[in-house]
Design a protein around this motif. Structure first.
Motif, PDB file in Angstrom:
ATOM      1  N   MET A  79       0.826  -1.203   0.000  1.00 28.10           N
ATOM      2  CA  MET A  79       0.000   0.000   0.000  1.00 28.10           C
ATOM      3  C   MET A  79       0.864   1.259   0.000  1.00 28.10           C
ATOM      4  N   THR A  80       1.902   1.280   0.822  1.00 25.16           N
ATOM      5  CA  THR A  80       2.784   2.447   0.878  1.00 25.16           C
ATOM      6  C   THR A  80       3.452   2.690  -0.467  1.00 25.16           C
ATOM      7  N   SER A  81       3.950   1.624  -1.105  1.00 27.73           N
ATOM      8  CA  SER A  81       4.599   1.766  -2.411  1.00 27.73           C
ATOM      9  C   SER A  81       3.622   2.301  -3.452  1.00 27.73           C
ATOM     10  N   ALA A  82       2.377   1.816  -3.423  1.00 26.56           N
ATOM     11  CA  ALA A  82       1.387   2.267  -4.399  1.00 26.56           C
ATOM     12  C   ALA A  82       1.030   3.730  -4.188  1.00 26.56           C
ATOM     13  N   LEU A  83       0.889   4.158  -2.941  1.00 24.62           N
ATOM     14  CA  LEU A  83       0.515   5.549  -2.661  1.00 24.62           C
ATOM     15  C   LEU A  83       1.642   6.508  -3.029  1.00 24.62           C
ATOM     16  N   LEU A  84       2.889   6.112  -2.810  1.00 25.80           N
ATOM     17  CA  LEU A  84       4.017   6.981  -3.152  1.00 25.80           C
ATOM     18  C   LEU A  84       4.170   7.145  -4.661  1.00 25.80           C
ATOM     19  N   ALA A  85       3.672   6.180  -5.424  1.00 31.38           N
ATOM     20  CA  ALA A  85       3.797   6.244  -6.880  1.00 31.38           C
ATOM     21  C   ALA A  85       2.748   7.136  -7.533  1.00 31.38           C
ATOM     22  N   VAL A  86       1.732   7.565  -6.777  1.00 32.69           N
ATOM     23  CA  VAL A  86       0.669   8.411  -7.328  1.00 32.69           C
ATOM     24  C   VAL A  86       1.130   9.859  -7.342  1.00 32.69           C
ATOM     25  N   ALA A  87       0.843  10.570  -8.416  1.00 27.57           N
ATOM     26  CA  ALA A  87       1.243  11.969  -8.543  1.00 27.57           C
ATOM     27  C   ALA A  87       0.514  12.833  -7.528  1.00 27.57           C
ATOM     28  N   ASP A  88       1.160  13.920  -7.086  1.00 24.72           N
ATOM     29  CA  ASP A  88       0.554  14.850  -6.139  1.00 24.72           C
ATOM     30  C   ASP A  88      -0.713  15.450  -6.738  1.00 24.72           C
ATOM     31  N   GLY A  89      -1.743  15.539  -5.910  1.00 24.75           N
ATOM     32  CA  GLY A  89      -2.995  16.157  -6.335  1.00 24.75           C
ATOM     33  C   GLY A  89      -3.951  15.224  -7.052  1.00 24.75           C
TER      34      GLY A  89
ATOM     35  N   VAL B  33      -4.938   2.108   9.881  1.00 21.71           N
ATOM     36  CA  VAL B  33      -3.635   2.739   9.630  1.00 21.71           C
ATOM     37  C   VAL B  33      -3.492   3.104   8.152  1.00 21.71           C
ATOM     38  N   MET B  34      -3.862   2.174   7.257  1.00 14.06           N
ATOM     39  CA  MET B  34      -3.750   2.449   5.827  1.00 14.06           C
ATOM     40  C   MET B  34      -4.687   3.579   5.399  1.00 14.06           C
ATOM     41  N   SER B  35      -5.845   3.694   6.046  1.00 13.21           N
ATOM     42  CA  SER B  35      -6.776   4.774   5.681  1.00 13.21           C
ATOM     43  C   SER B  35      -6.172   6.141   5.986  1.00 13.21           C
TER      44      SER B  35
ATOM     45  N   ALA C 265      -6.720  -1.252  -5.876  1.00 15.86           N
ATOM     46  CA  ALA C 265      -6.032  -2.326  -6.591  1.00 15.86           C
ATOM     47  C   ALA C 265      -5.180  -3.165  -5.647  1.00 15.86           C
ATOM     48  N   VAL C 266      -4.587  -2.541  -4.621  1.00 16.46           N
ATOM     49  CA  VAL C 266      -3.773  -3.277  -3.659  1.00 16.46           C
ATOM     50  C   VAL C 266      -4.639  -4.179  -2.783  1.00 16.46           C
TER      51      VAL C 266
END
Length: 373
Positions: free
Chosen positions: A216-226, A360-362, A237-238
């Motif tokens: 989840m952390t890896s997927a969220l960091l890969a998303v562009a800001d905004g 925590v993920m939320s 998807a995760v």
């Protein structure tokens, strides 16, 4: 009411009043005289009322009779628990009062959890109305009944439920004894009540949660800001498949907008995606109150509203447990969206540890949605 029961109630009242007198020792010294008068009154009550009653019951032999009755009740309870057939005692509303060991093995539900909950909650939605109606008829004295039902733990194997009226002791209302047996030649799968060994099983579940949170952390960091919608889609998807059968993501709070819906193959995901989130009571409550909801075998079929075909979503998706979590970066902070997870069929229900991991993920999802503001 028998004299023994009256004596028991009097004695219980005396014990409660004595506890109150003990707690009154902290009153101001000027009021201790009143407390002392009350204590002396209670002592007089014991000497004048309770003790003579005890002697009279002992002389008449009722004390020994009461002891024999208690021994008999313990024996009957032991026989009920050890009976090889799955048996449950319910009231006219199907609320479980007792469930024996064989029934817990068949349903996969521990007796302590089942007690006080409707037995219909452990059945598939299609069987609940018929079972509730037949139970009420038996409780009214209209004769014994029998019908086939399907347990949520193993919906593919029918179970024959035999209902008979029973009047436990001197209770004023009739209870219903439910005997569960395999229907036909098919033997239902009986889930293990004990589960895996505590050390290995716990370590495995903990490792799986760590892997999930890392993904989840890896997927969220890969998303562009905004890209708020992108955060929800990446998180869905995760979680889909490896953690939940259904993942439903809604963006916003005051004006909810459904962003992503992922379900099992051939599931009516398009109908759920077209649903208005404002018509989902669980989603609205989470968005407004900021409180998460964990439900196992949800009793209200309309808790998540209805899809475009008019069918309750929880029934159509065959939901056995759900998690509905608001996306907030901090406690009592603004809600960025709502994440809802469903599990269906024979899959294990969400545990408290899994609910904590989703919480925590939320928060991480809410932080990712706020980036670029």
């Amino acid at each position: 009411m028998s004299q023994m029961e009256e004596f028991g109630e009097e004695l219980a009242d005396f014990v409660r009043r004595t506890a109150e007198l003990k707690s009154a020792r902290s009153v101001p010294s000027g009021d201790l005289g009143t407390v002392l008068d009350a204590a002396l009154f209670e002592l007089d009550h014991v000497a004048d009322q309770l003790w003579p009653t005890y002697e009279r019951l002992a002389v008449n032999g009722q004390w020994d009779d009461a002891t024999s009755d208690r021994d008999e009740q313990r024996l009957l309870r032991s026989l009920f628990q050890r009976m090889p057939l799955p048996v449950a005692l319910v009231d006219r509303e199907t609320v479980v009062r007792r469930m024996n060991f064989a029934a817990t093995g068949l349903t996969g539900v521990r007796a302590g959890y089942a007690t006080g909950r409707p037995l219909t909650g452990f059945l598939v939605h299609a069987d609940r109305v018929a079972f509730r109606s037949q139970t009420a008829a038996v409780a009214r004295g209209e004769g014994d009944r029998s019908l086939n039902v399907h347990l949520q733990q193993n919906p593919g194997a029918p179970v024959r439920a035999t209902l008979t009226a029973l009047r436990p002791g001197a209770e004023p209302r009739t209870a219903v004894l439910v005997v569960l047996q395999p229907a036909g030649d098919r033997t239902p799968h009986r889930p293990s009540v004990q589960g895996p060994a505590p050390d290995l099983g716990e370590a495995t579940r903990h490792a799986a949660q760590l892997d999930l949170m890392d993904a989840m952390t890896s997927a969220l960091l890969a998303v562009a800001d905004g890209d708020r919608a992108g955060v929800l889609e990446a998180a869905a998807a995760v979680l889909h498949g490896r953690f939940a059968d259904w993942v439903i993501a809604d963006e916003g709070a005051a004006r909810l907008r459904r962003t992503a819906v992922l379900g099992p193959p051939d599931a009516p995901a398009a109908d759920v995606l077209a649903q208005d989130p404002a018509a989902c009571p669980l989603v609205v409550e989470a968005a407004r109150g900021g409180a998460a909801s964990l439900q196992v075998r949800p009793e209200d079929p309309d808790a998540f509203g209805r899809d475009t075909s008019g069918a309750p979503v929880l029934v159509r998706a065959e939901v056995t447990s759900l998690l509905c979590v608001p996306l907030t970066a901090r406690a009592h902070g603004p809600v960025e969206g709502v994440l809802t997870l469903f599990r269906s069929g024979a899959r294990l229900a969400f545990s408290l540890a899994e609910a904590r991991a989703v919480d925590v993920m939320s928060r991480h999802m809410a932080l990712a949605m706020r980036r670029g503001r």
